[in-house]
Design an enzyme around this catalytic site. Structure first.
Site, PDB file in Angstrom:
ATOM      1  N   HIS A  13       0.861  -1.198   0.000  1.00 28.77           N
ATOM      2  CA  HIS A  13       0.000   0.000   0.000  1.00 28.77           C
ATOM      3  C   HIS A  13       0.890   1.239   0.000  1.00 28.77           C
ATOM      4  O   HIS A  13       1.389   1.664   1.040  1.00 28.77           O
ATOM      5  CB  HIS A  13      -0.895  -0.009   1.254  1.00 28.77           C
ATOM      6  CG  HIS A  13      -1.882   1.121   1.302  1.00 28.77           C
ATOM      7  ND1 HIS A  13      -3.198   0.922   1.669  1.00 28.77           N
ATOM      8  CD2 HIS A  13      -1.770   2.449   1.063  1.00 28.77           C
ATOM      9  CE1 HIS A  13      -3.831   2.078   1.644  1.00 28.77           C
ATOM     10  NE2 HIS A  13      -2.984   3.026   1.282  1.00 28.77           N
ATOM     11  N   HIS A  15       1.442   5.322  -1.861  1.00 27.60           N
ATOM     12  CA  HIS A  15       1.000   6.402  -2.741  1.00 27.60           C
ATOM     13  C   HIS A  15       2.238   7.038  -3.355  1.00 27.60           C
ATOM     14  O   HIS A  15       3.059   7.614  -2.632  1.00 27.60           O
ATOM     15  CB  HIS A  15       0.229   7.459  -1.943  1.00 27.60           C
ATOM     16  CG  HIS A  15      -0.987   6.903  -1.266  1.00 27.60           C
ATOM     17  ND1 HIS A  15      -2.232   6.937  -1.844  1.00 27.60           N
ATOM     18  CD2 HIS A  15      -1.136   6.263  -0.077  1.00 27.60           C
ATOM     19  CE1 HIS A  15      -3.112   6.357  -1.027  1.00 27.60           C
ATOM     20  NE2 HIS A  15      -2.469   5.938   0.050  1.00 27.60           N
ATOM     21  N   LYS A  99      -9.477  -0.536  -5.731  1.00 29.29           N
ATOM     22  CA  LYS A  99      -9.510   0.160  -4.445  1.00 29.29           C
ATOM     23  C   LYS A  99     -10.861   0.820  -4.227  1.00 29.29           C
ATOM     24  O   LYS A  99     -11.338   1.585  -5.062  1.00 29.29           O
ATOM     25  CB  LYS A  99      -8.406   1.222  -4.411  1.00 29.29           C
ATOM     26  CG  LYS A  99      -8.303   2.003  -3.110  1.00 29.29           C
ATOM     27  CD  LYS A  99      -7.679   1.194  -1.997  1.00 29.29           C
ATOM     28  CE  LYS A  99      -7.725   1.902  -0.641  1.00 29.29           C
ATOM     29  NZ  LYS A  99      -6.594   2.781  -0.411  1.00 29.29           N
ATOM     30  N   HIS A 136     -10.431   1.100   1.784  1.00 32.97           N
ATOM     31  CA  HIS A 136     -10.176   2.121   2.803  1.00 32.97           C
ATOM     32  C   HIS A 136     -11.391   2.085   3.715  1.00 32.97           C
ATOM     33  O   HIS A 136     -12.439   2.629   3.381  1.00 32.97           O
ATOM     34  CB  HIS A 136      -9.997   3.507   2.170  1.00 32.97           C
ATOM     35  CG  HIS A 136      -9.686   4.569   3.181  1.00 32.97           C
ATOM     36  ND1 HIS A 136      -8.479   5.221   3.238  1.00 32.97           N
ATOM     37  CD2 HIS A 136     -10.413   5.062   4.203  1.00 32.97           C
ATOM     38  CE1 HIS A 136      -8.474   6.075   4.246  1.00 32.97           C
ATOM     39  NE2 HIS A 136      -9.650   6.001   4.856  1.00 32.97           N
ATOM     40  N   HIS A 171      -4.699  -0.497   6.148  1.00 31.91           N
ATOM     41  CA  HIS A 171      -4.179   0.292   7.270  1.00 31.91           C
ATOM     42  C   HIS A 171      -5.051   0.217   8.529  1.00 31.91           C
ATOM     43  O   HIS A 171      -5.630   1.217   8.956  1.00 31.91           O
ATOM     44  CB  HIS A 171      -3.920   1.748   6.868  1.00 31.91           C
ATOM     45  CG  HIS A 171      -4.932   2.381   5.934  1.00 31.91           C
ATOM     46  ND1 HIS A 171      -6.277   2.402   6.210  1.00 31.91           N
ATOM     47  CD2 HIS A 171      -4.790   3.023   4.757  1.00 31.91           C
ATOM     48  CE1 HIS A 171      -6.904   3.030   5.225  1.00 31.91           C
ATOM     49  NE2 HIS A 171      -6.019   3.409   4.341  1.00 31.91           N
ATOM     50  N   ASP A 244       1.349   2.611   3.613  1.00 30.91           N
ATOM     51  CA  ASP A 244       0.501   3.794   3.423  1.00 30.91           C
ATOM     52  C   ASP A 244       1.336   5.072   3.400  1.00 30.91           C
ATOM     53  O   ASP A 244       0.921   6.120   3.913  1.00 30.91           O
ATOM     54  CB  ASP A 244      -0.614   3.899   4.470  1.00 30.91           C
ATOM     55  CG  ASP A 244      -1.699   4.886   4.034  1.00 30.91           C
ATOM     56  OD1 ASP A 244      -1.734   5.250   2.847  1.00 30.91           O
ATOM     57  OD2 ASP A 244      -2.494   5.298   4.900  1.00 30.91           O
TER      58      ASP A 244
HETATM   59  C1  NCD Z   1      -3.728   9.020   1.907  1.00 31.22           C
HETATM   60  C2  NCD Z   1      -3.348  10.044   0.848  1.00 31.22           C
HETATM   61  O1  NCD Z   1      -2.993  11.163   1.178  1.00 31.22           O
HETATM   62  O2  NCD Z   1      -3.400   9.695  -0.332  1.00 31.22           O
HETATM   63  N1  NCD Z   1      -3.785   9.678   3.176  1.00 31.22           N
HETATM   64  C3  NCD Z   1      -3.797   9.116   4.410  1.00 31.22           C
HETATM   65  O3  NCD Z   1      -3.941   9.840   5.398  1.00 31.22           O
HETATM   66  N2  NCD Z   1      -3.642   7.830   4.575  1.00 31.22           N
HETATM   67  C4  NCD Z   1      -5.005   8.389   1.485  1.00 31.22           C
HETATM   68  C5  NCD Z   1      -5.265   6.971   1.886  1.00 31.22           C
HETATM   69  O4  NCD Z   1      -4.430   6.234   2.346  1.00 31.22           O
HETATM   70  O5  NCD Z   1      -6.389   6.531   1.667  1.00 31.22           O
HETATM   71 ZN    ZN Z   2      -3.324   4.962   1.587  1.00 35.89          ZN
END
Ligand code: NCD
Ligand code: ZN
Length: 336
Positions: A13, A15, A99, A136, A171, A244
């Site tokens: 996971h 980003h 997702k 999520h 998460h 995450d």
């Molecule tokens: C994540 C993001 O900023 O993309 N933020 C978060 O606080 N975890 C979004 C996510 O994990 O869904």
């Molecule tokens: Zn995330």
């Protein structure tokens, strides 16, 4: 112990965002992880074969400048009205997961899912195609500390309605969610981050407000954290690692963006937690084995060396304040 070498880990996971900053974020992840599942909350979202292929190309070209090789796993975003053909096309383009963002729950989720009924055709197609549903799990209408627990009945209903669908609740942040995962069939698993294993809401707001610890789902209580640690070190293959890592530049953090840049420090934090629990020998299963097995992927080749070599997390990395900035970490990680 001063040094330990284990199989190179996966991050199920992460980003990596989009645009010029991606290269730095991707290299930072590749420095520790041999493979990662990239989240689809970019604009426009990958919701078609072309969208998935385009985003994969962007990630791969971002990774091209990295000193380390890493394999990318792609996901698509499930949006209302997404039909069977679109889901199968995303699978055909190589996505391994779809997702589910409850509408309004998090960064770029205004186009998310109002309720499971709105994506029934898509979920049924995912079940048939053997795709993993990545969720999520927060109800954006519940009070912020109760959002995860408040969403568990929705997950329950999805698990019941699609009896062959593999699901990952992302998460985890609460003891209630850990219990729920234990009680669902084994086709339901969960990721746990290093920050939810390491910190509580007091790190975020106990003294001065520290946005470097602000993420969704919010960090919770010590009791919740202890339940997460117990699950992570248990060896139960349903609990595996996903960082995450969600970098936001300072201007976005200054206006309240949720998300922490965890990739630079996640493995060091996780090693400290496992060591503290007397379970360092089970870290490899959590970060390098269980997730791959759940996703039906071969284990990574290559290794990760952890050295007991204190370092201070810098105040800024890649234009972002990293998670746990300014703290001293005991373990240093490098791919071998
Ligand atoms: C994540 C993001 O900023 O993309 N933020 C978060 O606080 N975890 C979004 C996510 O994990 O869904
Ligand atoms: Zn995330």
């Amino acid at each position: 112990m001063h040094e330990l070498t284990m199989r190179a880990p996966d991050d199920f996971h992460v980003h990596l965002r989009q645009g010029p900053a991606m290269a730095a974020y991707a290299s930072r992840s590749a420095a520790c992880f041999a493979r990662f599942l990239v989240m689809p909350n970019v604009v426009p979202p990958p919701v078609s074969a072309v969208g998935v292929a385009d985003y994969r190309r962007a990630v791969e070209s971002a990774l091209a400048t990295s000193a380390h090789r890493a394999a990318t796993l792609m996901s698509f975003k499930i949006v209302p009205g997404m039909g069977r053909d679109a889901v199968l096309a995303c699978a055909g383009a190589g996505a391994v997961a779809g997702k589910y963002y409850p509408a309004g729950a998090i960064t770029n989720s205004a186009d998310g899912v109002p309720g499971p009924e709105a994506v029934h055709e898509g979920l049924a197609a995912m079940e048939d195609a053997g795709l993993v549903l990545s969720i999520h799990g927060e109800d954006p209408l519940a009070p912020v500390l109760e959002r995860e627990e408040g969403f568990l009945p929705v997950v329950d209903s999805i698990v019941a309605r699609y009896p062959r669908l593999r699901v990952v609740l992302e998460h985890l942040s609460t003891a209630a969610a850990v219990d729920a995962v234990r009680n669902w069939p084994v086709r339901v698993a969960a990721t746990i981050t290093a920050h939810h294993l390491s910190f509580t809401i007091d790190d975020l707001a106990g003294e001065r407000l520290d946005p470097g610890y602000f993420c969704k789902p919010l960090l919770k209580t010590a009791r919740d954290r202890n339940a997460l640690v117990a699950a992570a070190i248990s060896g139960d293959g349903r609990f595996f690692f996903g960082s995450d890592s969600a970098p936001h530049p300072p201007a976005a953090k200054a206006t309240g963006a949720a998300g922490v840049y965890a990739a630079p420090v996640a493995i060091s934090l996780a090693a400290t937690v496992f060591e503290g629990a007397g379970a360092l020998d089970r870290l490899e299963r959590f970060v390098s084995e269980s997730g791959a097995r759940f996703y039906g992927l071969p284990l990574n080749e290559g290794g990760l060396r952890l050295t007991r070599e204190p370092w201070t997390v810098p105040a800024e990395l890649d234009g972002v304040v990293p998670l746990a900035a300014g703290t001293t970490q005991v373990w240093r990680a490098s791919r071998v």
